[in-house]
Motif scaffolding. Structure first.
Motif, short mmCIF file in Angstrom:
data_model
loop_
_atom_site.label_atom_id
_atom_site.label_comp_id
_atom_site.label_asym_id
_atom_site.label_seq_id
_atom_site.Cartn_x
_atom_site.Cartn_y
_atom_site.Cartn_z
N ALA A 51 0.76 -1.20 0.04
CA ALA A 51 -0.11 0.02 0.17
C ALA A 51 0.84 1.49 0.11
O ALA A 51 0.57 2.19 -0.75
N THR A 55 0.44 3.20 -3.40
CA THR A 55 -0.64 4.37 -3.30
C THR A 55 0.16 5.80 -3.64
O THR A 55 1.29 5.94 -2.94
N PHE A 64 -6.33 9.60 -2.25
CA PHE A 64 -5.10 8.43 -2.67
C PHE A 64 -5.79 7.47 -3.71
O PHE A 64 -6.93 7.15 -3.74
N THR A 65 -4.75 6.87 -4.43
CA THR A 65 -5.04 6.10 -5.65
C THR A 65 -4.08 5.31 -6.05
O THR A 65 -2.80 5.56 -5.61
N ASP A 66 -4.47 4.12 -6.63
CA ASP A 66 -3.20 3.26 -7.34
C ASP A 66 -2.90 3.77 -8.79
O ASP A 66 -1.87 3.41 -9.38
#
Length: 202
Positions: A51, A55, A64-66
């Motif tokens: 993470a 992230t 927050f994002t991938d």
């Protein structure tokens, strides 16, 4: 007070530093982790590391994002004329949970809090104003900071800075009492506050 080995005490200390985790909860978590199998413990460690590694913040909304842009910002079905400004990624989840809002978001990652040594430069206001300058399709900014002194001060500051731009600035209205946090509001209350939003300063 119970005494533990330095490594156990260090684990308890690190867990106790997490928000919402008190001393006793930190001890319970620490001993639960120590009781886990090696496989489960490594899996937990791997999940945390993954993470942390994958992230990032979305270049548009700062959530927050991938992936950048995030799924919400890249969704062509979202209303590009509205941006809902929230304090934290948890608040985005709260709005998405109720399925009443179809616009976009901007995550501040905090609010103005001089007592807590948080200035306007410590939150993502620069990114917000830059985004509004670049995207003239944005017609309304919904300030959905929490109903606290700090949240209201931040909302008023945003309203004053955007006043010359002609962009409509609204604030969540009925349903959210003073001192309440958006992430803990039930869906019905949050939907009511969203529909009853009003212009900031009115």
């Amino acid at each position: 007070m119970a005494r533990y080995s330095p490594s156990v005490q260090n684990l308890i200390s690190k867990l106790g530093a997490l928000p919402g985790i008190g001393g006793k909860s930190a001890q319970r978590l620490a001993f639960h982790i120590l009781s886990m199998s090696n496989e489960d413990a490594l899996s937990l460690t791997s999940a945390i590391n993954e993470a942390r590694r994958l992230t990032k913040r979305c270049g548009q909304c700062q959530n927050f994002t991938d992936s950048d842009p995030c799924p919400i910002c890249s969704d062509p079905k979202r209303d590009k004329s509205m941006v809902c400004v929230v304090e934290s990624p948890r608040d985005v989840s709260a709005f998405e949970r109720m399925h009443e809002y179809n616009g976009q978001y901007h995550v501040l990652h905090g609010v103005y809090n001089p007592v807590g040594n948080t200035s306007m430069n410590d939150i993502t206001l620069t990114e917000l104003f830059g985004r509004l300058t670049e995207h003239d399709e944005i017609k309304e900014v919904i300030v959905a900071t929490n109903q606290t002194a700090e949240g209201n001060a931040t909302a008023l500051y945003i309203s004053r800075l955007l006043s010359p731009s002609g962009i409509k600035v609204t604030r969540l209205a009925s349903g959210l009492p003073m001192g309440s946090d958006i992430e803990f509001a039930d869906d019905l209350t949050l939907a009511s506050a969203l529909k009853g939003r009003k212009t900031v300063g009115s």
